[in-house]
Design a protein around this motif. Sequence first.
Motif, PDB file in Angstrom:
ATOM      1  N   VAL A 115       3.977   9.049   4.557  1.00 16.54           N
ATOM      2  CA  VAL A 115       3.444  10.069   3.653  1.00 16.54           C
ATOM      3  C   VAL A 115       4.333  11.305   3.647  1.00 16.54           C
ATOM      4  CG1 VAL A 115       1.479  11.553   3.161  1.00 16.54           C
ATOM      5  CG2 VAL A 115       1.097   9.221   3.942  1.00 16.54           C
ATOM      6  N   LEU A 116       4.807  11.726   4.818  1.00 19.83           N
ATOM      7  CA  LEU A 116       5.648  12.920   4.894  1.00 19.83           C
ATOM      8  C   LEU A 116       6.955  12.725   4.132  1.00 19.83           C
ATOM      9  CD1 LEU A 116       5.149  14.045   8.613  1.00 19.83           C
ATOM     10  CD2 LEU A 116       4.081  14.971   6.536  1.00 19.83           C
ATOM     11  N   VAL A 117       7.549  11.545   4.280  1.00 20.46           N
ATOM     12  CA  VAL A 117       8.815  11.280   3.576  1.00 20.46           C
ATOM     13  C   VAL A 117       8.589  11.225   2.070  1.00 20.46           C
ATOM     14  CG1 VAL A 117      10.620   9.561   3.205  1.00 20.46           C
ATOM     15  CG2 VAL A 117       9.897  10.114   5.522  1.00 20.46           C
ATOM     16  N   LEU A 118       7.558  10.505   1.637  1.00 17.15           N
ATOM     17  CA  LEU A 118       7.277  10.406   0.205  1.00 17.15           C
ATOM     18  C   LEU A 118       6.892  11.766  -0.365  1.00 17.15           C
ATOM     19  CD1 LEU A 118       5.251   7.061   0.075  1.00 17.15           C
ATOM     20  CD2 LEU A 118       7.608   7.427  -0.647  1.00 17.15           C
ATOM     21  N   MET A 161       3.002   5.911  -2.902  1.00 18.72           N
ATOM     22  CA  MET A 161       4.102   6.601  -3.569  1.00 18.72           C
ATOM     23  C   MET A 161       3.701   7.022  -4.981  1.00 18.72           C
ATOM     24  SD  MET A 161       7.990   5.236  -4.300  1.00 18.72           S
ATOM     25  CE  MET A 161       7.409   3.986  -5.464  1.00 18.72           C
ATOM     26  N   ILE A 162       2.979   6.157  -5.676  1.00 19.57           N
ATOM     27  CA  ILE A 162       2.508   6.502  -7.014  1.00 19.57           C
ATOM     28  C   ILE A 162       1.542   7.689  -6.939  1.00 19.57           C
ATOM     29  CG2 ILE A 162       1.186   5.656  -8.982  1.00 19.57           C
ATOM     30  CD1 ILE A 162       2.287   2.873  -8.401  1.00 19.57           C
ATOM     31  N   ALA A 163       0.697   7.697  -5.886  1.00 19.24           N
ATOM     32  CA  ALA A 163      -0.254   8.809  -5.724  1.00 19.24           C
ATOM     33  C   ALA A 163       0.486  10.123  -5.487  1.00 19.24           C
ATOM     34  CB  ALA A 163      -1.199   8.513  -4.567  1.00 19.24           C
ATOM     35  N   THR A 164       1.616  10.079  -4.777  1.00 23.64           N
ATOM     36  CA  THR A 164       2.349  11.317  -4.509  1.00 23.64           C
ATOM     37  C   THR A 164       3.044  11.856  -5.763  1.00 23.64           C
ATOM     38  OG1 THR A 164       4.309  10.047  -3.817  1.00 23.64           O
ATOM     39  CG2 THR A 164       2.754  10.727  -2.100  1.00 23.64           C
ATOM     40  N   LEU A 174       0.822  -1.204   0.000  1.00 22.01           N
ATOM     41  CA  LEU A 174       0.000   0.000   0.000  1.00 22.01           C
ATOM     42  C   LEU A 174       0.860   1.261   0.000  1.00 22.01           C
ATOM     43  CD1 LEU A 174      -2.857  -1.014   2.469  1.00 22.01           C
ATOM     44  CD2 LEU A 174      -2.950  -0.858  -0.020  1.00 22.01           C
ATOM     45  N   ALA A 175       2.031   1.205   0.645  1.00 22.09           N
ATOM     46  CA  ALA A 175       2.936   2.347   0.622  1.00 22.09           C
ATOM     47  C   ALA A 175       3.452   2.600  -0.796  1.00 22.09           C
ATOM     48  CB  ALA A 175       4.103   2.117   1.576  1.00 22.09           C
TER      49      ALA A 175
END
Length: 407
Positions: A387-390, A290-293, A285-286
């Motif tokens: 989320v913050l890192v990505l 990542m793709i969403a970001t 899911l991460a």
Amino acid sequence: MKGLRFIVLVATRYIFSKKKYNTINLITGISMCGVAVGAMALVCVLSVINGFERVVQESFGNFDPDLKISSVEGQTFSVDSSLSALLSGCDGVAGICEIIETDGLVQHSDNQIPVRVMGVGEEFNSMTGIDSIMWSGDAGIYSRHISVAMFGIGLANKLETGENYNEPSVLYAPKRGVHINLARPDAAFRKHEFYTCGVFYVGQTKYDDNYAVFPLALVRRMYGYGDDDVTSVAVKVREGADAMRLQREVQAALGDGYSVQNQYEQHSDFYRILKIEKWTTFLILAFILMIATFNVIGSMSMLMIDKRDDIAIFRSMGASPAQIKALFTAEGWMISSIGALVGIALGLAVCLLQIWFGIIKIGSGYIVDDYPVAIEAGDIIAVLLTVLVLGFAAAYYSVKSSLRDVL
């Protein structure tokens, strides 16, 4: 400090202000929604996995003791008065129960099934939650004037027996040290007739499909064990006592010749698989998150083109390229952060609704009716940090690659 305040104020204004091109607003909104949906999915899925893990722990806890003592070498060991006194003298021990586990064969009518025979002392019912998981009948293997036993629900179904059956079942136990004579194979076994007093439902096939629980004295007699022989000793931890501390104390008192396991360690392989499954799901899911970001990259590139005149004004006012880079990086990071906070809030809301109202049902035939949910703070922190890192990585890359085109 003034530079930081300038960056935060301008980045916040850029997020919520109207852009020249509506497409930029749309892409920014899509970026936030994509991150929010990914974060919400992570929170919900991890909480459901936690819920199933707790259901499994509770089901095991109804059958397994708080602590289990077994011998490191050899299948059985002797429980003498000194060992019993040592265990009873440990602060935090509420009681002990002697147990023998071995293999056997049970026949009922025309059905013959290999079973896991478990002989337990009279303290077994008070040591575990067996009374709370009785599917039918009761756990009174010591309250009858006739020989009785308890079956797991799967085993009872295979044998086609239950507490209301008048026809007895037969336990076959191999005689120790006797070789099987092919002409008379029955001579190598002891047999004992008994009735079923109850059927239990743990919710785990290991127990439900295999275990038959008998009085300890009967199993010792059938299998030729001595009066003090056991395969394990169950220890009940007194309510309010520190189970981990007690485990260490008992282990130290008994020495290296014995193994003292808590409920988790009694099924360590099973729980390890659950943890691997949980974090494998998290990584998958991460990756989707990542793709969403990546939408942030497109959003920031178009925004910097839209704000080209503002960048020229900032430069004339004395802003350095590093400050401008930090400004747009902060804005991209804020887009991801807002999406993460919204997604986590929505995920928590969905989880709480499931906990309170059980909206999503599993269906019949399971140990629980609704999807179990358990929220853990560590999971929420892991999702937020991910989320913050990505988001920072996506914002930094997009600003770095676009800045040289607008300066």
